[in-house]
Design a protein around this motif. Structure first.
Motif, mmCIF file in Angstrom:
data_model
loop_
_atom_site.group_PDB
_atom_site.id
_atom_site.type_symbol
_atom_site.label_atom_id
_atom_site.label_comp_id
_atom_site.label_asym_id
_atom_site.label_seq_id
_atom_site.Cartn_x
_atom_site.Cartn_y
_atom_site.Cartn_z
ATOM 1 N N LYS A 1 -90.303 -45.453 -62.068
ATOM 2 C CA LYS A 1 -91.252 -45.427 -63.182
ATOM 3 C C LYS A 1 -91.660 -43.978 -63.426
ATOM 4 O O LYS A 1 -91.866 -43.220 -62.488
ATOM 5 N N VAL A 2 -91.780 -43.600 -64.686
ATOM 6 C CA VAL A 2 -92.275 -42.274 -65.057
ATOM 7 C C VAL A 2 -93.804 -42.328 -64.985
ATOM 8 O O VAL A 2 -94.419 -43.264 -65.503
ATOM 9 N N VAL A 3 -94.411 -41.328 -64.328
ATOM 10 C CA VAL A 3 -95.869 -41.306 -64.157
ATOM 11 C C VAL A 3 -96.476 -40.215 -65.032
ATOM 12 O O VAL A 3 -95.771 -39.353 -65.554
ATOM 13 N N GLY A 4 -97.785 -40.246 -65.171
ATOM 14 C CA GLY A 4 -98.484 -39.221 -65.937
ATOM 15 C C GLY A 4 -98.292 -39.333 -67.436
ATOM 16 O O GLY A 4 -98.587 -38.394 -68.178
ATOM 17 N N GLN B 1 -85.857 -33.267 -81.656
ATOM 18 C CA GLN B 1 -86.781 -32.486 -80.833
ATOM 19 C C GLN B 1 -86.955 -33.089 -79.443
ATOM 20 O O GLN B 1 -86.940 -34.311 -79.289
ATOM 21 N N PRO B 2 -87.144 -32.230 -78.420
ATOM 22 C CA PRO B 2 -87.449 -32.743 -77.082
ATOM 23 C C PRO B 2 -88.912 -33.168 -77.005
ATOM 24 O O PRO B 2 -89.759 -32.622 -77.715
ATOM 25 N N HIS B 3 -89.198 -34.138 -76.153
ATOM 26 C CA HIS B 3 -90.571 -34.620 -75.986
ATOM 27 C C HIS B 3 -90.799 -34.959 -74.515
ATOM 28 O O HIS B 3 -90.115 -35.822 -73.961
ATOM 29 N N LYS B 4 -91.758 -34.266 -73.899
ATOM 30 C CA LYS B 4 -92.092 -34.559 -72.496
ATOM 31 C C LYS B 4 -92.880 -35.858 -72.462
ATOM 32 O O LYS B 4 -93.918 -35.987 -73.112
ATOM 33 N N ILE B 5 -92.361 -36.834 -71.682
ATOM 34 C CA ILE B 5 -93.072 -38.117 -71.619
ATOM 35 C C ILE B 5 -93.870 -38.275 -70.330
ATOM 36 O O ILE B 5 -94.732 -39.127 -70.246
ATOM 37 N N GLY B 6 -93.566 -37.465 -69.315
ATOM 38 C CA GLY B 6 -94.293 -37.567 -68.060
ATOM 39 C C GLY B 6 -93.525 -36.904 -66.933
ATOM 40 O O GLY B 6 -92.735 -35.981 -67.158
ATOM 41 N N TYR B 7 -93.747 -37.421 -65.724
ATOM 42 C CA TYR B 7 -93.186 -36.820 -64.526
ATOM 43 C C TYR B 7 -92.623 -37.873 -63.577
ATOM 44 O O TYR B 7 -92.975 -39.049 -63.655
ATOM 45 N N ILE B 8 -91.795 -37.421 -62.668
ATOM 46 C CA ILE B 8 -91.319 -38.253 -61.565
ATOM 47 C C ILE B 8 -92.385 -38.177 -60.467
ATOM 48 O O ILE B 8 -92.840 -37.092 -60.112
ATOM 49 N N GLY B 9 -92.792 -39.329 -59.945
ATOM 50 C CA GLY B 9 -93.822 -39.378 -58.912
ATOM 51 C C GLY B 9 -93.378 -38.716 -57.613
ATOM 52 O O GLY B 9 -92.206 -38.724 -57.260
ATOM 53 N N ARG B 10 -94.327 -38.142 -56.892
ATOM 54 C CA ARG B 10 -94.038 -37.432 -55.637
ATOM 55 C C ARG B 10 -93.417 -38.322 -54.563
ATOM 56 O O ARG B 10 -92.701 -37.842 -53.710
ATOM 57 N N ASN B 11 -93.722 -39.597 -54.582
ATOM 58 C CA ASN B 11 -93.193 -40.503 -53.559
ATOM 59 C C ASN B 11 -91.884 -41.145 -53.959
ATOM 60 O O ASN B 11 -91.403 -42.059 -53.304
ATOM 61 N N SER B 12 -91.291 -40.673 -55.039
ATOM 62 C CA SER B 12 -90.065 -41.240 -55.578
ATOM 63 C C SER B 12 -88.836 -40.695 -54.849
ATOM 64 O O SER B 12 -88.806 -39.551 -54.419
ATOM 65 N N SER C 1 -97.144 -51.591 -76.132
ATOM 66 C CA SER C 1 -98.118 -51.332 -77.187
ATOM 67 C C SER C 1 -97.831 -52.165 -78.435
ATOM 68 O O SER C 1 -98.720 -52.396 -79.253
ATOM 69 N N ALA C 2 -96.601 -52.638 -78.579
ATOM 70 C CA ALA C 2 -96.231 -53.450 -79.736
ATOM 71 C C ALA C 2 -96.760 -54.879 -79.627
ATOM 72 O O ALA C 2 -96.801 -55.600 -80.617
ATOM 73 N N VAL C 3 -97.175 -55.289 -78.428
ATOM 74 C CA VAL C 3 -97.629 -56.677 -78.240
ATOM 75 C C VAL C 3 -99.097 -56.762 -77.835
ATOM 76 O O VAL C 3 -99.594 -57.825 -77.513
ATOM 77 N N GLY C 4 -99.800 -55.652 -77.817
ATOM 78 C CA GLY C 4 -101.210 -55.658 -77.450
ATOM 79 C C GLY C 4 -101.707 -54.255 -77.179
ATOM 80 O O GLY C 4 -101.002 -53.279 -77.397
ATOM 81 N N LYS C 5 -102.906 -54.168 -76.662
ATOM 82 C CA LYS C 5 -103.499 -52.859 -76.387
ATOM 83 C C LYS C 5 -103.117 -52.408 -74.977
ATOM 84 O O LYS C 5 -103.963 -52.284 -74.090
ATOM 85 N N TYR C 6 -101.826 -52.182 -74.793
ATOM 86 C CA TYR C 6 -101.291 -51.770 -73.504
ATOM 87 C C TYR C 6 -100.540 -50.456 -73.672
ATOM 88 O O TYR C 6 -100.107 -50.109 -74.771
ATOM 89 N N ASN C 7 -100.359 -49.749 -72.571
ATOM 90 C CA ASN C 7 -99.541 -48.537 -72.593
ATOM 91 C C ASN C 7 -98.080 -48.911 -72.468
ATOM 92 O O ASN C 7 -97.729 -49.856 -71.759
ATOM 93 N N ASP C 8 -97.225 -48.140 -73.140
ATOM 94 C CA ASP C 8 -95.788 -48.337 -72.981
ATOM 95 C C ASP C 8 -95.377 -47.941 -71.568
ATOM 96 O O ASP C 8 -96.039 -47.143 -70.909
ATOM 97 N N SER C 9 -94.280 -48.504 -71.106
ATOM 98 C CA SER C 9 -93.759 -48.214 -69.775
ATOM 99 C C SER C 9 -92.427 -47.483 -69.908
ATOM 100 O O SER C 9 -91.594 -47.861 -70.736
ATOM 101 N N TYR C 10 -92.244 -46.449 -69.101
ATOM 102 C CA TYR C 10 -91.027 -45.655 -69.119
ATOM 103 C C TYR C 10 -90.416 -45.646 -67.724
ATOM 104 O O TYR C 10 -91.129 -45.397 -66.739
ATOM 105 N N THR C 11 -89.125 -45.927 -67.625
ATOM 106 C CA THR C 11 -88.424 -45.791 -66.353
ATOM 107 C C THR C 11 -87.174 -44.949 -66.580
ATOM 108 O O THR C 11 -86.635 -44.906 -67.693
#
Length: 122
Positions: A17-20, A74-85, A105-115
């Motif tokens: 999972k991408v963090v941050g 364009q490039p877009h920073k989405i987050g980071y790899i976790g330290r324990n990964s 986010s398309a189905v409710g007030k949730y954050n998208d998930s990136y892996t």
């Protein structure tokens, strides 16, 4: 009779999972390049990202940023790899990865998930 022996490197895949992501600018799933799939309850997009070491990061000199490509090129920073990964302890130079975005986010007030998934030659 001559016998030839071949050695084969085992290729494993590591998915993390991408963090941050909440600290980065949020982009709509349709703004990313990749294959869009809206057949399930949660739309997804599978594309490419680059995992890039960020030695100048003031919080972690071993940080690995995850950069995705937007449909405008364009490039877009989405987050980071976790330290324990496992990826954190494996990647030492810019590395291509498969990026999967789940658009909660398309189905409710949730954050998208990136892996991200990378090949690892063990």
């Amino acid at each position: 009779m001559e016998v030839h022996t071949m050695t084969t490197k085992v290729i494993e895949q590591i998915t993390e999972k991408v963090v941050g992501t909440s600290f980065q600018e949020h982009k709509d799933i349709l703004e990313f390049t990749g294959e869009y799939n809206a057949t399930s309850n949660v739309p997804t997009k599978v594309g490419v990202a680059i995992i890039v070491p960020e030695p100048e990061n003031p919080y972690d000199s071993n940080a690995l940023a995850v950069i995705a490509k937007l449909s405008n090129g364009q490039p877009h920073k989405i987050g980071y790899i976790g330290r324990n990964s496992d990826i954190y302890n494996t990647v030492t130079s810019p590395t291509q990865a498969v990026l999967t975005i789940s658009a909660y986010s398309a189905v409710g007030k949730y954050n998208d998930s990136y892996t991200v998934t990378v090949d690892y030659n063990g």
